[in-house]
Write a protein that holds these residues in place. Structure first.
Motif, mmCIF file in Angstrom:
data_model
loop_
_atom_site.group_PDB
_atom_site.id
_atom_site.type_symbol
_atom_site.label_atom_id
_atom_site.label_comp_id
_atom_site.label_asym_id
_atom_site.label_seq_id
_atom_site.Cartn_x
_atom_site.Cartn_y
_atom_site.Cartn_z
ATOM 1 N N LEU A 99 46.478 -13.047 -6.086
ATOM 2 C CA LEU A 99 47.782 -12.563 -5.635
ATOM 3 C C LEU A 99 48.811 -13.686 -5.598
ATOM 4 O O LEU A 99 49.934 -13.528 -6.102
ATOM 5 C CB LEU A 99 47.633 -11.921 -4.255
ATOM 6 C CG LEU A 99 48.872 -11.242 -3.687
ATOM 7 C CD1 LEU A 99 49.273 -10.066 -4.551
ATOM 8 C CD2 LEU A 99 48.612 -10.780 -2.269
ATOM 9 N N GLN A 132 53.506 -6.676 -11.241
ATOM 10 C CA GLN A 132 53.149 -6.920 -9.849
ATOM 11 C C GLN A 132 52.475 -5.701 -9.238
ATOM 12 O O GLN A 132 51.543 -5.822 -8.441
ATOM 13 C CB GLN A 132 54.384 -7.304 -9.038
ATOM 14 C CG GLN A 132 54.883 -8.719 -9.299
ATOM 15 C CD GLN A 132 53.860 -9.751 -8.862
ATOM 16 O OE1 GLN A 132 53.085 -10.279 -9.673
ATOM 17 N NE2 GLN A 132 53.816 -10.048 -7.583
ATOM 18 N N ARG A 183 48.794 -5.754 -7.661
ATOM 19 C CA ARG A 183 48.489 -5.359 -6.292
ATOM 20 C C ARG A 183 47.472 -4.229 -6.248
ATOM 21 O O ARG A 183 46.646 -4.161 -5.334
ATOM 22 C CB ARG A 183 49.784 -4.986 -5.582
ATOM 23 C CG ARG A 183 50.611 -6.228 -5.228
ATOM 24 C CD ARG A 183 51.989 -5.921 -4.782
ATOM 25 N NE ARG A 183 52.729 -7.171 -4.523
ATOM 26 C CZ ARG A 183 54.024 -7.259 -4.372
ATOM 27 N NH1 ARG A 183 54.766 -6.157 -4.453
ATOM 28 N NH2 ARG A 183 54.605 -8.420 -4.153
ATOM 29 N N THR A 210 44.276 -6.007 -6.867
ATOM 30 C CA THR A 210 43.889 -6.721 -5.649
ATOM 31 C C THR A 210 43.383 -5.752 -4.592
ATOM 32 O O THR A 210 42.416 -6.046 -3.879
ATOM 33 C CB THR A 210 45.083 -7.520 -5.103
ATOM 34 O OG1 THR A 210 45.574 -8.391 -6.120
ATOM 35 C CG2 THR A 210 44.678 -8.341 -3.890
ATOM 36 N N TRP A 257 52.501 -12.000 2.568
ATOM 37 C CA TRP A 257 51.226 -11.568 2.007
ATOM 38 C C TRP A 257 50.082 -12.477 2.478
ATOM 39 O O TRP A 257 48.986 -11.993 2.761
ATOM 40 C CB TRP A 257 51.294 -11.576 0.480
ATOM 41 C CG TRP A 257 51.920 -10.335 -0.085
ATOM 42 C CD1 TRP A 257 53.210 -10.169 -0.483
ATOM 43 C CD2 TRP A 257 51.280 -9.077 -0.286
ATOM 44 N NE1 TRP A 257 53.416 -8.884 -0.922
ATOM 45 C CE2 TRP A 257 52.250 -8.192 -0.821
ATOM 46 C CE3 TRP A 257 49.988 -8.601 -0.083
ATOM 47 C CZ2 TRP A 257 51.955 -6.872 -1.143
ATOM 48 C CZ3 TRP A 257 49.696 -7.287 -0.411
ATOM 49 C CH2 TRP A 257 50.681 -6.432 -0.934
ATOM 50 N N TYR A 258 50.350 -13.767 2.565
ATOM 51 C CA TYR A 258 49.300 -14.699 2.980
ATOM 52 C C TYR A 258 48.866 -14.400 4.408
ATOM 53 O O TYR A 258 47.669 -14.300 4.705
ATOM 54 C CB TYR A 258 49.811 -16.133 2.857
ATOM 55 C CG TYR A 258 48.743 -17.184 3.055
ATOM 56 C CD1 TYR A 258 48.052 -17.697 1.972
ATOM 57 C CD2 TYR A 258 48.426 -17.664 4.322
ATOM 58 C CE1 TYR A 258 47.070 -18.666 2.141
ATOM 59 C CE2 TYR A 258 47.450 -18.621 4.501
ATOM 60 C CZ TYR A 258 46.770 -19.123 3.406
ATOM 61 O OH TYR A 258 45.793 -20.068 3.574
ATOM 62 N N LEU A 269 46.992 -11.057 4.559
ATOM 63 C CA LEU A 269 45.633 -11.128 4.029
ATOM 64 C C LEU A 269 44.726 -11.908 4.966
ATOM 65 O O LEU A 269 43.573 -11.516 5.204
ATOM 66 C CB LEU A 269 45.667 -11.788 2.642
ATOM 67 C CG LEU A 269 44.359 -11.816 1.866
ATOM 68 C CD1 LEU A 269 43.824 -10.421 1.630
ATOM 69 C CD2 LEU A 269 44.557 -12.535 0.533
ATOM 70 N N ASP A 327 53.628 -16.837 -0.657
ATOM 71 C CA ASP A 327 54.306 -15.702 -0.035
ATOM 72 C C ASP A 327 53.804 -15.606 1.400
ATOM 73 O O ASP A 327 52.703 -15.110 1.652
ATOM 74 C CB ASP A 327 54.000 -14.413 -0.803
ATOM 75 C CG ASP A 327 54.803 -13.222 -0.323
ATOM 76 O OD1 ASP A 327 55.086 -13.151 0.882
ATOM 77 O OD2 ASP A 327 55.158 -12.370 -1.155
ATOM 78 N N THR A 384 52.003 -14.077 -8.026
ATOM 79 C CA THR A 384 53.304 -13.990 -7.359
ATOM 80 C C THR A 384 54.142 -15.229 -7.642
ATOM 81 O O THR A 384 55.349 -15.130 -7.914
ATOM 82 C CB THR A 384 53.105 -13.828 -5.841
ATOM 83 O OG1 THR A 384 52.372 -12.623 -5.593
ATOM 84 C CG2 THR A 384 54.446 -13.760 -5.126
#
Length: 840
Positions: free
Chosen positions: A509, A712, A716, A719, A804-805, A808, A801, A513
């Protein structure tokens, strides 16, 4: 031995349930990926326009390069011109009664409001113009009206309906150089529907088609044979007359001679599904091997007892192998049909993202299902073999001792981990890490580091346990830290799936990204100096005349226009494709490509090359390079400049006239103006080109933004699928761990510990386990993402990001805690009841 293995699986099914579930899910996901990849490779290239032709002849659409004794071949994105005089030679072949030249060129109807009308069953397929003479080759029949005369067109009924035009009315057509108005002479329809599924068709008179097309637009010759002729004999004569560089196609292969613009390319779909298959196979093998090894460690006491009772090492290994066969076959029986259903569901979702063609036909085949079943059963058997080797090799008393306090695994873990780390370093340091190739290399490096972490897991979790052991409160905290240090294999077995979950998905990801963000930044920087950009509101682009008219607008001195194209160059002895752009320029130029060497002033006689491609090929300004254009034309041109902003643009810049003359659809993607024209001039330009839209500085990136959004969305989705699979693997591992500790929990209860104290101890162990997994996963992701980021622009980034980080990381941590807490609570409810038996 077989009866004993089956009886063990049947009577102790709960100890094999985790292995069965992990293997079944792995088989299902591999089967789904294999089915999608098979479907993309075997889906038709488009609808057959040549149903009435007995054979179709076209030039070979490939480039072959001799490299020593090997010949490397790559397909072309365009159609080479047919040899001169070929139609005449084929007309003289005995048995050939008709030779029809099929001409295809860009011709797209516009609605009264100026929006381009798409073709095909989903109204998004390309539209091409043809001479009326080729209509007799198609499956179309006349629905209304008559054949077109000069100044008239015939549309397929679907195009006519969407363009809101009726027979006798006027329709505006976007053509390669201009927009012109034609009278609709008639409409045609195909059996089963008003249009072909993968293209729209517009028919012109012979003289109009000749005037609007260019020499390279004649893509094929359609042949008809005499009714009483022997087709095989005639075909042999046709092939002999055509020569070795021409293809003679029959049956379902005839569609391959159609215009390249209307052929459906599944290259992107193959790339998406191939990447997904690679990621899935790695994760599946990791999960299967991990669950079987974890289960084998939990059965160490039982297997040691068998050795004590007289079982030989070979018998123990055979028993474990037969158990793995039984569980693997059962999992394959369940997983393969689940994979078939999953393939259809995943295919629909990927089509919805726009990353794969809407015409993708997801169809089943026994081959990918058999491969998936074989992978699952084989992986289970191989994992059982390695797990059983050490169990069978050690002495019974030592095995009983290890059941109480397992060793960390010895020197082989250190050696294996060191080799894997060295391999990851080699991949991340010595292989190309820029662009899309770097994303793939990053995955390989991440996979190697994850395997290294699995080998070194006992020492990693001991380190985390030692660091956090003093922080956990109370006696239960000290006991949890002691358990982590004393049973590092058990803790590592539960922590490594969490590390896999975070590291693998974060790497995919964040790298993608970052690449997308850098591409967007480069695109915006390229057009930063443009005062206004013009592009098509919809459709493939603008006619070339839009650039010419824009350059003539009052007050406008600097104009750039780009024509998307492609080139093929020889790299390492093999022809390789690279995206390119044709550039039309008036005045001093508008686009800022960040030229690092040379000048674009000499582009009319040369080419400009992106610094990445130039670096890999060791090209310099002034050096003459050879390249193939989309239609197979080979040219040699000097390098006049090197530029840095190639991301999302192209690795080579060609003169606009050269690109337009040899590309499939010579259309302008955007026109960039260095000055603001008057509103009256823009209004006049829009009257000539009604599909044109005027935007601000960011207009030139609108198409790129749409493509990036599609990529993207596909990423996603990929992912998300990986997250679900690895999350189930995490839940499965923690459930196996909890079930394996029933006796330990029961013994604690019998020794006087309350259920609350046992839960508190288990919760603190879960915190240590989850923390260990997250630390390892985050460390792997940091190394891979940081290396990839540094390769792009020299900046080291870890959290690309933050949203998102953080999401996750938090989601992985909560999943691990929940996966540890739920099975533990369920086991504790029965711990006292089983205590008397399990603790003994």
């Amino acid at each position: 031995m077989i009866r004993l293995a089956l009886a063990t699986v049947r009577h102790r099914w709960w100890s094999f349930a985790g292995t069965f579930l992990g293997t079944a899910l792995a088989v299902a996901l591999v089967a789904a990926c294999g089915t999608l990849l098979f479907s993309a490779l075997s889906s038709p290239a488009g609808a057959d326009r040549y149903t009435a032709a007995d054979a179709v002849v076209s030039a070979a659409r490939q480039v072959s390069v001799q490299d020593g004794d090997d010949t490397e071949t790559r397909p072309l994105s365009g159609a080479p011109a047919l040899p001169d005089g070929l139609a005449g030679r084929l007309a003289t072949v005995p048995g050939v009664t008709q030779v029809t030249e099929d001409t295809s060129f860009y011709a797209q109807p516009l609605t009264p409001g100026g929006r381009p009308v798409g073709g095909g069953s989903d109204a998004t397929a390309p539209v091409m113009g043809h001479a009326w003479s080729s209509a007799s080759l198609t499956p179309f029949r006349v629905l209304a009206g008559h054949a077109p005369q000069d100044g008239e067109v015939v549309l397929d009924a679907g195009l006519a309906r969407r363009a809101d035009v009726h027979v006798g009315g006027r329709v505006r057509m976007a053509l390669p150089h201009k927009v012109a108005s034609f009278r609709l002479a008639g409409t045609v329809t195909a059996p089963g529907g008003p249009q072909l599924s993968s293209q729209g068709a517009v028919f012109f008179s012979a003289s109009d088609a000749e005037r609007l097309s260019q020499p390279g637009d004649a893509t094929a010759l359609a042949l008809r044979f005499a009714p009483d002729a022997d087709s095989r004999t005639v075909l042999d004569k046709v092939r002999s007359a055509a020569g070795p560089d021409v293809r003679v196609l029959t049956g379902d292969e005839r569609v391959q001679a159609d215009a390249p613009a209307v052929l459906v390319s599944y290259t992107g779909a193959v790339g998406v599904f191939g990447s997904m298959a690679g990621i899935t196979v790695f994760a599946a093998l990791f999960v299967i091997a991990g669950t079987i090894a974890f289960a084998a460690r939990q059965r160490l006491r039982e297997l040691a007892l068998l050795r004590t009772l007289g079982a030989t090492p070979r018998q123990v290994r055979r028993l474990m192998g037969l158990e793995a066969w039984a569980v693997g076959v059962a999992a394959a029986v369940v997983g393969t049909p689940l994979g078939s259903w999953l393939a259809g569901w995943m295919g629909e979702r990927f089509v919805a993202t726009g990353a794969v063609p809407a015409s993708l036909d997801v169809h089943g085949s026994a081959l990918p299902l058999l491969i998936a079943a074989g992978c699952g059963v084989g992986a289970a058997r191989l994992a059982a073999y390695f797990a059983g080797r050490r169990v069978a090799r050690i002495a019974p008393t030592e095995a009983m001792r290890e059941a109480a306090a397992p060793a960390s695994g010895g020197i082989w873990r250190v050696v294996t981990g060191a080799v894997l780390v060295a391999g990851a370093v080699a991949v991340l340091v010595f292989t190309p890490m820029r662009g899309g190739i770097g994303v793939g290399m990053g995955f390989i490096g991440c996979a190697l580091l994850i395997c290294a972490a699995a080998a070194l897991g006992p020492w990693l979790v001991r380190a985390v346990g030692a660091a956090l052991g003093g922080v956990l409160p109370g006696a239960t905290g000290r006991l949890a830290a002691a358990n982590t240090r004393r049973f590092p294999l058990r803790t590592a077995g539960a922590a490594m799936p969490l590390a896999l979950l975070f590291a693998l998905n974060a790497t995919m990801l964040l790298n993608s990204t970052l690449l997308s963000d850098l591409t967007d930044q480069a695109a915006h920087a390229r057009v930063a100096s443009a005062r206004q950009s013009l592009t098509a509101a919809d459709g493939p682009g603008l006619p070339l005349g839009a650039y010419e008219e824009a350059a003539r607008m009052p007050g406008v001195r600097d104009v750039d226009a780009t024509v998307p194209s492609e080139v093929m160059v020889r790299k390492g002895g093999k022809p390789q494709h690279y995206p390119a752009q044709g550039l039309y320029r008036t005045g001093g130029g508008v686009l800022d490509l960040k030229v690092t060497s040379g000048s674009l002033d000499g582009l009319a006689e040369g080419v400009a090359v992106g610094t990445d491609l130039a670096g890999s090929q060791h090209w310099r300004v002034g050096e003459t390079v050879g390249l193939w254009l989309p239609d197979g034309t080979y040219v040699s041109r000097p390098v006049v400049a090197l530029y840095g902003r190639s991301a999302g643009f192209g690795d080579m810049l060609l003169p606009g006239s050269l690109a337009a003359a040899h590309t499939t659809r010579p259309l302008v993607s955007a026109v960039h103006l260095g000055q603001n024209p008057s509103p009256a001039a823009v209004k006049e330009l829009r009257a000539q080109f009604p599909q044109l839209s005027a935007y601000g500085d960011e207009a030139a990136t609108s198409r790129q933004d749409a493509e990036t959004a599609s990529q993207q969305a596909a990423l996603r989705l990929l992912t998300g699928i990986s997250l679900v699979f690895t999350a189930v693997a995490v839940l499965n591992t923690f459930a196996m761990a909890a079930l394996g500790r029933r006796g330990e929990y029961a013994a604690l209860r019998l020794l006087g510990a309350t259920a609350r104290q046992v839960r508190a101890m288990a919760a603190r162990e879960a915190v240590l386990t989850v923390t260990a997994g997250l630390v390892v996963g985050a460390g792997i992701a940091a190394v891979v993402v940081g290396t990839f980021s540094s390769a792009q622009d020299g900046h080291w980034r870890i959290i690309v990001d933050p949203l998102w980080y953080t999401g996750l990381l938090t989601g992985t941590g909560l999943l691990g805690l929940a996966a540890a807490a739920l099975p533990t609570r369920l086991v504790l409810r029965t711990a006292t009841a089983h205590g008397g038996r399990s603790a003994q």
